[in-house]
Motif scaffolding. Structure first.
Motif, PDB file in Angstrom:
ATOM      1  N   GLY A 120       0.781  -1.223   0.000  1.00 29.04           N
ATOM      2  CA  GLY A 120       0.000   0.000   0.000  1.00 29.04           C
ATOM      3  C   GLY A 120       0.814   1.275   0.000  1.00 29.04           C
ATOM      4  N   LYS A 121       2.046   1.214  -0.501  1.00 29.41           N
ATOM      5  CA  LYS A 121       2.916   2.392  -0.511  1.00 29.41           C
ATOM      6  C   LYS A 121       3.027   2.998  -1.910  1.00 29.41           C
ATOM      7  CE  LYS A 121       4.056   0.854   3.655  1.00 29.41           C
ATOM      8  NZ  LYS A 121       3.482   1.418   4.892  1.00 29.41           N
ATOM      9  N   HIS A 122       3.043   4.310  -1.977  1.00 24.05           N
ATOM     10  CA  HIS A 122       3.400   5.001  -3.209  1.00 24.05           C
ATOM     11  C   HIS A 122       4.892   4.769  -3.450  1.00 24.05           C
ATOM     12  CE1 HIS A 122      -0.460   7.073  -3.010  1.00 24.05           C
ATOM     13  NE2 HIS A 122      -0.172   7.432  -1.770  1.00 24.05           N
ATOM     14  N   VAL A 123       5.315   4.751  -4.729  1.00 23.18           N
ATOM     15  CA  VAL A 123       6.711   4.417  -5.017  1.00 23.18           C
ATOM     16  C   VAL A 123       7.340   5.393  -6.001  1.00 23.18           C
ATOM     17  CG1 VAL A 123       8.307   2.665  -5.902  1.00 23.18           C
ATOM     18  CG2 VAL A 123       6.282   1.958  -4.595  1.00 23.18           C
ATOM     19  N   LEU A 124       8.477   5.947  -5.599  1.00 23.37           N
ATOM     20  CA  LEU A 124       9.369   6.696  -6.478  1.00 23.37           C
ATOM     21  C   LEU A 124      10.533   5.761  -6.771  1.00 23.37           C
ATOM     22  CD1 LEU A 124      10.362   9.338  -7.843  1.00 23.37           C
ATOM     23  CD2 LEU A 124      11.427   9.938  -5.643  1.00 23.37           C
TER      24      LEU A 124
END
Length: 409
Positions: A120-124
């Motif tokens: 559930g994490k946004h990723v760069l």
């Protein structure tokens, strides 16, 4: 003299501005975690985050416990996660962390991006996202399924300099585009065994830096290639490699592509230009040239424009005499991005602003979406195929079905 003064002023402000974030009336703080302790992490995220009032680096994880702890303490990061098996996953399991920056080798990014998205994490994510276009597509499919932001860090795209070049091209001032040439070549400094020369981890000149060049060609031409006309390469191996080491990747790649409307694009990438006379290092070659029917435009140092860059625009007057002007673009024009940015902002600082704005559901001037990333990787693979080297190997990681029986990837 003004150029030199400007350089030192930007350098000073870049460093000093990390000390105190500039309040902008924002209340929410986005906590980031870093997977991997590569040297690239400070300029990409840690330093830019210190001047962003909505960003906090909450934790860092690395397989090497001593390096992990040292990295965290050095940069004032609150939490560190270490261990060959548990460090990365423990960071992903931290409920306080909302976004992840993954700083791993190419061949490891698919696995840990999929795990980060599943958590559930946004990723760069550094470029290229993965070893293949199919893996890249699956990553964005999962991000969309989970309602998360995934960004391939083509940081040059977010700086005002490349945006100004594109605006000049699209204005029609120079006429139609005829050709685009992109160079991304670095001097031979050190060649440690395995550093950027590991086939299994997705290394190679075209993988590591060629992906920038093809992205730039596609962006400035507002089109995708139609055909690979030619592609050549030079193999190399680290100076410290054993005698029986067999090179399996490209050190240098040169490619020519055809684009719509009879536009020809050429690119040369080199991970280590051999020293002149065996001991004199060459200067980096980091330039873009766009030839048009009515003139030409050049941008030098497009991958580190905050340090210095120059946009040279060549035209001809009524008598046919060639003339040129020089522009600089360290900030956006009034009205763009609500006038966010300052001369000392690096590409990564502009990129971080856009990444956070997307998470916060705010407007961004530019973006690199999933379709863009997939197409870019497809052309990376096509050029490798043309050279006879083939795509880098697929990750061995197989994502689990969500909930024991959810989406099959």
């Amino acid at each position: 003299m003004s150029t030199i003064i400007g350089f030192f002023r930007r350098l000073y402000e870049t460093v000093s501005s990390h000390i105190q974030p500039q309040p902008q009336g924002r209340s929410r703080v986005l906590k980031f975690g870093i997977v991997g302790a590569k040297p690239i992490s400070p300029p990409v995220l840690i330093f830019p985050a210190k001047s962003h009032p909505e960003v906090l680096i909450h934790g860092v994880a690395a397989r090497d416990e001593s390096r992990d702890i040292a990295s965290g303490k050095k940069h004032g990061i609150e939490k560190t996660y270490a261990g060959p098996n548990g460090g990365y996953q423990a960071l992903l399991d931290d409920p306080e962390i909302e976004a992840i920056y993954i700083a791993l080798r190419n061949g490891l990014q698919y696995e840990w991006t999929m795990k980060a998205l599943a958590a559930g994490k946004h990723v760069l994510l550094g470029k290229p996202l993965a070893n293949t276009a199919d893996e890249t597509r699956r990553m964005f499919d999962l991000a969309e399924h989970k309602g998360l932001i995934l960004l391939e860090a083509f940081h040059y795209r977010f700086h005002p300099s490349i945006q100004r070049v594109k605006a000049i091209i699209e204005s029609g001032e120079l006429g139609a585009v005829k050709s685009i040439s992109v160079n991304l070549m670095f001097p031979e400094l050190t060649k440690e065994s395995g550093d950027r020369y590991d086939y299994d981890l997705g290394d190679g000149a075209w993988m590591n830096i060629g992906c920038y060049a093809i992205s730039c060609i596609r962006y400035l031409s507002s089109s995708d290639p139609m055909e690979v006309i030619s592609a050549t390469h030079e193999m190399d191996k680290p100076a410290s490699a054993p005698a029986d080491f067999v090179p399996s990747i490209d050190r240098k790649t040169t490619a020519t592509l055809s684009l719509p409307n009879d536009v020809i694009a050429t690119v040369t990438c080199d991970l280590g230009i051999p020293h002149y006379l065996g001991f004199i290092p060459h200067l980096p070659q980091l330039g873009i040239t766009v030839e048009c029917t009515g003139g030409e435009i050049e941008l030098n140092n497009y991958v580190l424009p905050t340090i210095y860059h120059a946009i040279k625009v060549y035209t001809r007057d009524a008598t046919g005499m060639k003339k040129y002007r020089v522009e600089k673009a360290y900030t956006f024009a009034d009205g763009d991005m609500d006038e966010k940015g300052d001369e000392w902002w690096t590409m990564h600082r502009y990129q971080l602003e856009a990444f956070v704005d997307r998470i916060m559901v705010r407007k961004t001037l530019t973006w690199v979406d999933g379709k863009d990333s997939v197409i870019n990787m497809e052309w990376v693979e096509k050029i490798y195929t043309m050279m006879g080297l083939g795509s880098r190997p697929w990750s061995k990681y197989v994502p689990e079905r969500e909930g024991g029986g959810g989406m099959a990837l």
